[in-house]
Write an enzyme that holds these catalytic residues in place. Sequence first.
Site, PDB file in Angstrom:
ATOM      1  N   ILE A  39       0.841  -1.209   0.000  1.00  0.00           N
ATOM      2  CA  ILE A  39       0.000   0.000   0.000  1.00  0.00           C
ATOM      3  C   ILE A  39       0.867   1.246   0.000  1.00  0.00           C
ATOM      4  O   ILE A  39       0.580   2.222  -0.723  1.00  0.00           O
ATOM      5  CB  ILE A  39      -0.959  -0.018   1.209  1.00  0.00           C
ATOM      6  CG1 ILE A  39      -2.029  -1.085   1.008  1.00  0.00           C
ATOM      7  CG2 ILE A  39      -1.612   1.352   1.411  1.00  0.00           C
ATOM      8  CD1 ILE A  39      -2.876  -1.357   2.232  1.00  0.00           C
ATOM      9  N   LYS A  42       2.009   1.994  -3.419  1.00  0.00           N
ATOM     10  CA  LYS A  42       0.934   2.551  -4.242  1.00  0.00           C
ATOM     11  C   LYS A  42       0.672   4.020  -3.881  1.00  0.00           C
ATOM     12  O   LYS A  42       0.466   4.856  -4.770  1.00  0.00           O
ATOM     13  CB  LYS A  42      -0.329   1.715  -4.070  1.00  0.00           C
ATOM     14  CG  LYS A  42      -0.186   0.300  -4.619  1.00  0.00           C
ATOM     15  CD  LYS A  42      -1.301  -0.626  -4.137  1.00  0.00           C
ATOM     16  CE  LYS A  42      -1.043  -2.056  -4.595  1.00  0.00           C
ATOM     17  NZ  LYS A  42      -2.037  -3.013  -4.057  1.00  0.00           N
ATOM     18  N   GLN A  86      -7.448  -4.204  -0.772  1.00  0.00           N
ATOM     19  CA  GLN A  86      -6.150  -4.872  -0.623  1.00  0.00           C
ATOM     20  C   GLN A  86      -6.362  -6.298  -0.115  1.00  0.00           C
ATOM     21  O   GLN A  86      -6.974  -6.510   0.932  1.00  0.00           O
ATOM     22  CB  GLN A  86      -5.259  -4.096   0.351  1.00  0.00           C
ATOM     23  CG  GLN A  86      -3.867  -4.664   0.494  1.00  0.00           C
ATOM     24  CD  GLN A  86      -3.045  -4.511  -0.775  1.00  0.00           C
ATOM     25  OE1 GLN A  86      -3.129  -3.476  -1.446  1.00  0.00           O
ATOM     26  NE2 GLN A  86      -2.285  -5.530  -1.105  1.00  0.00           N
ATOM     27  N   ASP A 111      -8.640  -2.715 -10.123  1.00  0.00           N
ATOM     28  CA  ASP A 111      -7.929  -3.986  -9.997  1.00  0.00           C
ATOM     29  C   ASP A 111      -8.459  -5.010 -10.989  1.00  0.00           C
ATOM     30  O   ASP A 111      -7.822  -6.057 -11.199  1.00  0.00           O
ATOM     31  CB  ASP A 111      -8.086  -4.539  -8.573  1.00  0.00           C
ATOM     32  CG  ASP A 111      -6.775  -4.484  -7.793  1.00  0.00           C
ATOM     33  OD1 ASP A 111      -5.731  -4.218  -8.418  1.00  0.00           O
ATOM     34  OD2 ASP A 111      -6.792  -4.709  -6.574  1.00  0.00           O
ATOM     35  N   ARG A 159      -3.223 -20.347 -13.275  1.00  0.00           N
ATOM     36  CA  ARG A 159      -4.618 -20.118 -13.692  1.00  0.00           C
ATOM     37  C   ARG A 159      -5.414 -19.335 -12.651  1.00  0.00           C
ATOM     38  O   ARG A 159      -6.628 -19.432 -12.565  1.00  0.00           O
ATOM     39  CB  ARG A 159      -5.285 -21.456 -13.976  1.00  0.00           C
ATOM     40  CG  ARG A 159      -5.164 -22.452 -12.824  1.00  0.00           C
ATOM     41  CD  ARG A 159      -5.670 -23.814 -13.184  1.00  0.00           C
ATOM     42  NE  ARG A 159      -5.352 -24.788 -12.135  1.00  0.00           N
ATOM     43  CZ  ARG A 159      -5.681 -26.073 -12.194  1.00  0.00           C
ATOM     44  NH1 ARG A 159      -6.334 -26.535 -13.236  1.00  0.00           N
ATOM     45  NH2 ARG A 159      -5.349 -26.881 -11.208  1.00  0.00           N
ATOM     46  N   PRO A 367     -58.537  37.124 -15.515  1.00  0.00           N
ATOM     47  CA  PRO A 367     -58.520  36.302 -14.289  1.00  0.00           C
ATOM     48  C   PRO A 367     -58.257  34.819 -14.559  1.00  0.00           C
ATOM     49  O   PRO A 367     -57.958  34.070 -13.632  1.00  0.00           O
ATOM     50  CB  PRO A 367     -59.928  36.509 -13.716  1.00  0.00           C
ATOM     51  CG  PRO A 367     -60.370  37.837 -14.253  1.00  0.00           C
ATOM     52  CD  PRO A 367     -59.787  37.911 -15.625  1.00  0.00           C
ATOM     53  N   GLY A 371     -51.415  31.535 -19.779  1.00  0.00           N
ATOM     54  CA  GLY A 371     -50.604  30.379 -20.164  1.00  0.00           C
ATOM     55  C   GLY A 371     -49.109  30.577 -20.068  1.00  0.00           C
ATOM     56  O   GLY A 371     -48.367  30.014 -20.881  1.00  0.00           O
TER      57      GLY A 371
END
Length: 921
Positions: A39, A42, A86, A111, A159, A367, A371
């Site tokens: 860490i 990083k 992590q 990651d 793998r 009255p 619009g």
Amino acid sequence: QVRDRLKQQVVEMTEKFPGFRPGLAILQVGNRDDSNLYINMKLKAAAEIGISANHIKLPNTATEADVLKCIASLNADPAVHGFIVQLPLDTDKPINTEKITNAVAPEKDVDGLSSINAGKLSRGDLGDCFIPCTPKGCMELIRQTGVQVAGKRAVVIGRSKIVGAPMHDLLLWNNATVTTCHSKTSTLAEEVGKADILVVAAGRAEMVKGEWIKPGAIVIDCGINHVPDSTKASGKRVVGDVAYASAKEKASFITPVPGGVGPMTVAMLMQSTVESAQRFLEKFQPGKWTIQYNQLSLKTPVPSDIEISQSCMPKPIGEVAKEVGLFPDEVELYGQTKAKVQLSALNRLKNQPDGKYVVVTGITPTPLGEGKSTTTVGLVQALGAHLHQNVFACVRQPSQGPTFGIKGGAAGGGYCQVVPMEEFNLHLTGDIHAITAANNLVAAAIDARIFHELTQSDQALYNRLVPSVNGVRKFSDIQIRRLQKLGINKTDPMALTKEEVNSFVRLDIDPGTITWQRVLDTNDRFLRKITIGQSPTEKGFTRTAQFDITVSSEIMAVLALADGLDDMKKRFGRMVVASSKKGQPVTADDLGVTGALAVLMKDAVKPNLMQTLEGTPVFVHAGPFANIAHGNSSVLADKIALKLVGKDGFVVTEAGFGADIGMEKFFNIKCRYSGLRPHVVVLVATVRALKMHGGGPAVTAGVPLPKEYTEENLQLVAKGCSNLNKQIQNARLFGVPVVVAVNAFKTDTKAELALVVQHAKEAGAFDAVECTHWAEGGKGALALARAVQRASQAPSNFRFLYNVELPVVDKIRLIAQQIYGARDIELLPEAQEKVALYTKQGFGNLPICMAKTHLSLSHDPEQKGAPTGFVLPIRDIRASVGAGFLYPLVGTMSTMPGLPTRPCFYDIDLDPVSGGVNGLF
């Protein structure tokens, strides 16, 4: 090389988007030494590149729920663009690692460990996923050799989900022929000998021998293993999965251990974080909208407003927020159709340019209204759904008084509505209820203070106002402000003299000067005048008072004019509620209620997000009266919207009543306080209103229109255009281009509409167009939208009508003469006294907010057209000091409307089947 390139990219990002930095979050559970080492590497790399890195450390006692809660918070944080957990998790609690990695938002999973990113990689969607950092670093090293991967035979040993499996997919989609081997492969040496490219991630020290390797092969060693070595101080050394000494004799390129793949893994983490930040900026770039519009299904005849509203399927409001560039943490959802927007959005967008600012107003109306709201919605639907411009409507929240009274709702009408209209017209998010509570708290505080001062000695009052708590007396912050206002520079409650205690505890309110009334958001004529204090417990201290409607409260006006929570609180503190018997103003701060008001209003200050029928965004916020207040929606909504639409977009807001009232106050009050400058005025006119101004019979709500309004009468229209001409002149006084929108009704003839358009252009309008948006939605306002676009490019030399430093009487006279057409003004005795009082109290330099009938340019609602030569009577003047204006009262009016014989609520009910709202708004 990678770090240098990334550093330059970050510099370019911050130059283009000031204040922006790519953000990386690293979540650690526990305190493993090896994790701490990785860490720190990083964090150091992030700092070198310019990435803002945040290390979040949970204790090893953290549960799975604790970790998932932290991940959810980081997923929602727009400042975090890359996010890793992590591994391994150092905890003594049972935690499902796969569940944890899959909880990370795929768009932040730098990651590349989530199932979604792994799935995309396995499908070959390399441009739409994050690749695990070690395989990504290996691939970059292979590219650096200059050897073409396509057509080569590659062997991957291992793998695992972190290296082996993604490395296989990455090589495969770069057109290599790939074989995956592992510890159980029986012919491992034979397979290795065929490899042009060999990537080893088996986790076994020096498992691959040099003699197995094909001459000239590229060898990438991902292993980190410790073997005994007595020559080292630690007694061990680090080796890879490949026997380096013998392998380097046969390989053309080989990575050392340590120092090969490890640093590249960290570099790729940084690269993925920068890539994620770039995607974020591309996706949330201010002013760059990707918006889905709703298609209208127009019907003839046009159904009722609520039928149209309920036939529409609004987009989820969270989706609308996302479309316009709001971040998830800036939006508070209130169900699926409405949300509040955090003011932090304005701060985030502060460096972005504003869009074009358009205000919709009207000629002096009948009255029934002409619009303006419908035109506002039609215009934004045309600009957005049809011309594909970024556009926001900003409108007022309607009061429930008129909604259940005679006027009905205010969501627009026909195919131009804010939806859902029943949500819009009723409680919305509770802002008006918050205003009611805040206003009535002030009213209660006034009468309670008068009562307590009348029934207690100075010392008794002081002991209760500044009580001893655990033997300690202390002034609150608001009490310190009162002391400072009184010129008492002391902070120790024990240090005040008797005279200072008297000044501090006694507001000495003169009941006859109280201007603050209780409010209710219901039309109730029997509350126009009441007597309070009738209970025996009030010891005979009664006075005459009244209820006003909530939207007339000064708190509503403050909400509409404030530019933030702090400004709103300061304005609350300045609100004058009465005068003392010595003639000094008494404020909300003097009452000690300012902080409580801010608490009650802390959510109401956030604009409400809704949408139109065609899916364009709308801010609904604040709804001050347009007579005793300025009649415009909030400054905050306009400011946020102007940033969101970007420099080429449009914000369309509406000003209450006719241009002589709402527009004049929009310019002289709202724009003065907001600092915003309008680009275009849209002036709504109707043939019906112009016929009325031309001498037609009276128009009355709930009564069928006389035949003069349903049959062609060019003479009445032409004569009534005097009002249109005057309102165009009024708008041009402020230096802003005017576009006239002739809102067509089905009873209007082509000749009548053409005559209005002709008169408007001759009177100096930039353009005038016929609009049919009520029946056709945005399509019917396309001509208006194009005219507004053109007008927004024309010069706008905006100016105020008056300087606020002028004497109060001169400011009133300027409005009366230049906007209304009056010959002069007449101040009645009470108004003259108020001019002297407010000038003495220091309020003479506030803007003017005329409280006048909206049914005439004059004070007499019966005078139609454009009357001149009249004297405007000013019967009184009142002050909204917190909001920031004086409001002269012209003629007579009530701020508590009454219910008609047949209110609108006769037509409103719940649907017995769906449980939804039926009826007319």
